[in-house]
Design an enzyme around this catalytic site. Structure first.
Site, mmCIF file in Angstrom:
data_model
loop_
_atom_site.group_PDB
_atom_site.id
_atom_site.type_symbol
_atom_site.label_atom_id
_atom_site.label_comp_id
_atom_site.label_asym_id
_atom_site.label_seq_id
_atom_site.Cartn_x
_atom_site.Cartn_y
_atom_site.Cartn_z
ATOM 1 N N THR A 1 7.813 -15.170 6.685
ATOM 2 C CA THR A 1 7.406 -16.249 7.589
ATOM 3 C C THR A 1 6.907 -15.639 8.895
ATOM 4 O OG1 THR A 1 9.730 -16.455 8.269
ATOM 5 C CG2 THR A 1 8.928 -18.024 6.627
ATOM 6 N N GLN B 1 3.757 -9.319 2.934
ATOM 7 C CA GLN B 1 2.980 -10.494 2.535
ATOM 8 C C GLN B 1 1.624 -10.488 3.228
ATOM 9 O OE1 GLN B 1 2.454 -13.136 4.908
ATOM 10 N NE2 GLN B 1 1.561 -14.702 3.608
ATOM 11 N N HIS C 1 3.946 -23.445 0.020
ATOM 12 C CA HIS C 1 3.844 -22.950 1.395
ATOM 13 C C HIS C 1 4.780 -23.717 2.335
ATOM 14 C CE1 HIS C 1 1.030 -20.203 3.699
ATOM 15 N NE2 HIS C 1 1.806 -20.690 4.655
ATOM 16 N N ARG D 1 3.427 -26.765 4.189
ATOM 17 C CA ARG D 1 2.654 -26.599 5.422
ATOM 18 C C ARG D 1 1.141 -26.556 5.175
ATOM 19 N NH1 ARG D 1 5.864 -24.734 9.666
ATOM 20 N NH2 ARG D 1 4.277 -23.389 10.604
ATOM 21 N N GLY E 1 12.502 -25.521 -0.155
ATOM 22 C CA GLY E 1 13.526 -26.551 -0.108
ATOM 23 C C GLY E 1 14.952 -26.109 -0.357
ATOM 24 N N ARG F 1 18.498 -25.290 0.359
ATOM 25 C CA ARG F 1 19.430 -25.504 1.469
ATOM 26 C C ARG F 1 20.884 -25.313 1.053
ATOM 27 N NH1 ARG F 1 15.095 -25.306 3.255
ATOM 28 N NH2 ARG F 1 14.106 -26.540 4.910
ATOM 29 N N GLY G 1 13.246 -19.491 3.562
ATOM 30 C CA GLY G 1 12.381 -19.422 4.736
ATOM 31 C C GLY G 1 13.000 -20.030 5.972
ATOM 32 N N ARG G 2 12.867 -21.350 6.150
ATOM 33 C CA ARG G 2 13.322 -21.996 7.384
ATOM 34 C C ARG G 2 14.790 -21.740 7.716
ATOM 35 N NH1 ARG G 2 9.558 -25.813 5.361
ATOM 36 N NH2 ARG G 2 7.882 -26.339 6.850
#
Length: 363
Positions: A80, A129, A252, A255, A285, A287, A306-307
């Protein structure tokens, strides 16, 4: 929120509190209506787990091998952008956290630390990446990646142009200088016309990049190439024909193109098309440890995170990264034990029940 976070969702709330709104919006937001952003998470809730009972689960082994590299769990830190917007130490802190947890670190070429800085910071297994950049930029990236001990290339192919992220537009987001581009393009930040993110993309991306160009990329490197952004069985088949070493099912992080399907909803299709010829990795997704379990049951070799990693970085730096990864590992271990799976190889398609199967049962 009182006390220490007990799950990765609570790290998002910590990040929201410490980050300037413009940066929180950048990391958390998706394209346009953000339908796919919500679906990436909601689709997991429509998949249930079918546990096996009376299995000896006194020893649980989550380790796996990804492109020849043994890792403590089927988890990869997703590549990221712009980690220094979350924490001053940026991708260096993230890589150290990944190394401490013995998981693979994905490094974006649009990182705010150079690939050399990340490489010298720790002994994590690192994948670099890249997007479908113009050839001179890609060739430079490949040479530097090989010199600095990166073990694979993640080629993100869903970005011939940038998706329309309305929060970035409204906030007039100014991207930080991407150090990896120094000497290749101008890295001066120009702010008189609002967000400069689109300008970076226009100067670096090659919208003519297509399947035949993968042969060119393979010709200039010995590193294995993972193609990221596959959402259909048709494209999975083409990727196999192009000779990639692995496929990453990804939209992605929602995004790019809104109203694409949630990635977990198309994983079955891609895995079926690949037929075991190369590993299939999953992105989007995750979590919970139960989410990881579901993705593995549907055929993924590993998942990209990622997030949640960004939120951990924002909240607590390297320590937060480690806590997020360890939380997910602990939850996965718990899920495996309660589902009767001692190793990741024990997790099979029969361990989950999908929305499609539920619909067919009612017919």
């Amino acid at each position: 929120m009182a006390g220490e976070p007990v799950n990765v969702n609570e790290f998002e709330e910590l990040a929201r509190k410490v980050l300037p709104k413009i940066y929180y919006d950048f990391f958390s937001g998706g394209a346009e209506d953000q339908y796919t952003l919500k679906e990436n998470i909601e689709a997991f809730r429509r998949i249930t787990i079918r546990p096996r009972i009376l299995v000896d689960v006194s020893k649980i082994d989550m380790s796996t091998i990804i492109l020849g590299h043994r890792t403590s769990a089927p988890i990869i830190v997703a590549p990221t952008s712009s980690h220094q917007l979350a924490h001053p130490e940026g991708e260096v802190a993230t890589a150290r956290g990944a190394a401490a947890c013995n998981v693979i670190m994905g490094v974006a070429f649009t990182s705010t630390c150079t690939m050399e800085e990340v490489a010298s910071s720790c002994k994590a297994v690192r994948f670099i990446q890249t997007f479908a950049f113009k050839r001179e930029i890609t060739a430079n990236m490949v040479q530097r990646a090989e010199r600095n001990g990166f073990r694979a290339i993640i080629l993100t192919v869903d970005t011939p142009r940038l998706g329309r992220k309305e929060a970035v537009i409204k906030n007039k987001m100014i991207a930080p200088p991407f150090k990896n581009f120094e000497g290749l393009i101008s890295t001066e930040v120009v702010s008189d016309k609002g967000s400069n993110v689109e300008a970076y993309a226009a100067e670096t991306l090659d919208p003519s990049f297509c399947w035949k160009d993968i042969a060119w990329l393979k010709s200039i490197t010995k590193l294995p190439i993972l193609i990221k952004g596959v959402l259909t069985g048709e494209d999975a088949t083409k990727a196999i024909e192009a000779g990639v070493a692995g496929i990453i099912v990804s939209n992605h992080g929602a995004r790019q193109l809104d109203y694409t399907p949630a990635t977990i909803s198309v994983l079955d299709e891609v895995v079926h098309a690949v037929q075991g010829k190369v590993p299939v990795l999953f992105d989007g997704g995750i979590r919970r440890g139960t989410d990881i379990f579901k993705a593995l049951a549907l055929g993924a070799k590993a998942v990209l995170i990622g997030r949640p990693v960004i939120y951990g970085l924002a909240a607590k730096g390297e320590t937060g990264v480690k806590q997020v990864i360890e939380m997910l590992k602990n939850e996965l271990e718990q899920t495996m034990a309660l589902a009767g799976c001692c190793t990741v190889d024990d997790i099979t398609r029969s361990h989950v029940f999908t929305e499609t199967e539920r619909f067919l049962c009612r017919m």
